[in-house]
Design an enzyme around this catalytic site. Structure first.
Site: not given
Length: 237
Positions: A18, A43, A50, A70, A190, A213-214
Site C-alpha cells: 500500500r 532477510h 519487503h 539473513e 524454511h 516466517g511465511h
C-alpha cells in the site's frame, strides 16, 4: 530448548503493498517479542521488495531478544551488518531474482569467500550461520569456514512430511548428528510450520533455533499472532 525467531518479512510485504507504514514492522517486532518470541529475523534483498535496509537499522534498538539478519553477503549487505552488529548473521546464497531462498551454500566451492566474510563478522562480535542443505560434505565444508552455526534448509523435509513421508527427516538427522560431532551449532528454517515443527524438533538433536516466517504469519491470519507464537513455543519445548 530451541529458540523461536520470527521472520517478519511478510509484514513488510503487506506494508509495501500500500506504500504506507501499515502494518509497522518495528511495532510488530516489539509485539512478537512481548508475546514470547525469542528472536526477530529479517532477510533484506537488494531490491528491498519487503524488508528495507532502513528497517534493519530501525529495528536494532527495539530487538531486545536475538536479532538475526539473513542475506547474501554482497558488499552493501556486509557493510550494513557490520554497522548494526546483530546477534547473528545468516549467510544465504540468494540469486538477485530469487522469489525466496531455494538452495544452501556450496561450502567447498565457496570456502575462501565464506571464510573471509565469516572472519570479518566474527571479529566484530557477530555470531555467524551458513544456510545449508542436509549434506554431510557441505556440513564438513561449513566447519572449515570457521562458522559458528549452520542453518538447515528444511523445504525438502516440509514438502515430504506434508505427503506423509516421515523418512524425509533422515538426512536432517544425519546432518545434525555430524554437525554436533564437529561442535557446530544447529539452526533450521524454511517452510517449517505448526504441522511439521514438533516432529522436526523431536528428531533433531541439539536444535538451537528455528526461523519461521511465511507459515507463522499465514497461520496467524486464522488463529491470531499471539496465540500462534505460544503454540510454537509449546511445540518446541
Amino acid at each position: 530448548m530451541t529458540k523461536l525467531s520470527v521472520n517478519i518479512n511478510k509484514i513488510a510485504t503487506l506494508r509495501n503493498s500500500r506504500g504506507g507504514d501499515l502494518p509497522n514492522v518495528v511495532q510488530f517486532a516489539k509485539d512478537i517479542q512481548r508475546f514470547g518470541a525469542e528472536g526477530v529475523t529479517i532477510h533484506p534483498r537488494p531490491d528491498e521488495r519487503h524488508i528495507r535496509y532502513k528497517d534493519a537499522y530501525d529495528l536494532k534498538p527495539e530487538v531486545y531478544t536475538e536479532y538475526n539478519i539473513e542475506g547474501n553477503p554482497i558488499p552493501k549487505f556486509v557493510d550494513m551488518v557490520l554497522e548494526i552488529k546483530p546477534t547473528q548473521v545468516t549467510l544465504v546464497p540468494d540469486a538477485v531474482d530469487a522469489i525466496t531462498s531455494n538452495a544452501g551454500w556450496d561450502t567447498i566451492t565457496h570456502k575462501s569467500f565464506l571464510t573471509e566474510v565469516i572472519s570479518e563478522f566474527k571479529s566484530n562480535g557477530i555470531r555467524t550461520s551458513i544456510f545449508l542443505d542436509p549434506d554431510l560434505k557441505q556440513v564438513e565444508g561449513a566447519k572449515k569456514t570457521g562458522t559458528d552455526r549452520i542453518e538447515l534448509y528444511t523445504e525438502a523435509y516440509a514438502h515430504q512430511y506434508r505427503l506423509g513421508n516421515n523418512d524425509a527427516i533422515e538426512p536432517y538427522k544425519k546432518a545434525a548428528d555430524f554437525a554436533n560431532s564437529l561442535q557446530l551449532g544447529i539452526n533450521a528454517g524454511h517452510d517449517l510450520s505448526l504441522d511439521n515443527i514438533k516432529f522436526f524438533k523431536q528428531n533433531i538433536t541439539g536444535l538451537l533455533e528455528v526461523s519461521i516466517g511465511h507459515a507463522l504469519i499465514s497461520e496467524s491470519l486464522y488463529l491470531g499472532i499471539e496465540n500462534v507464537v505460544q503454540i510454537y513455543l509449546h511445540r518446541l519445548k
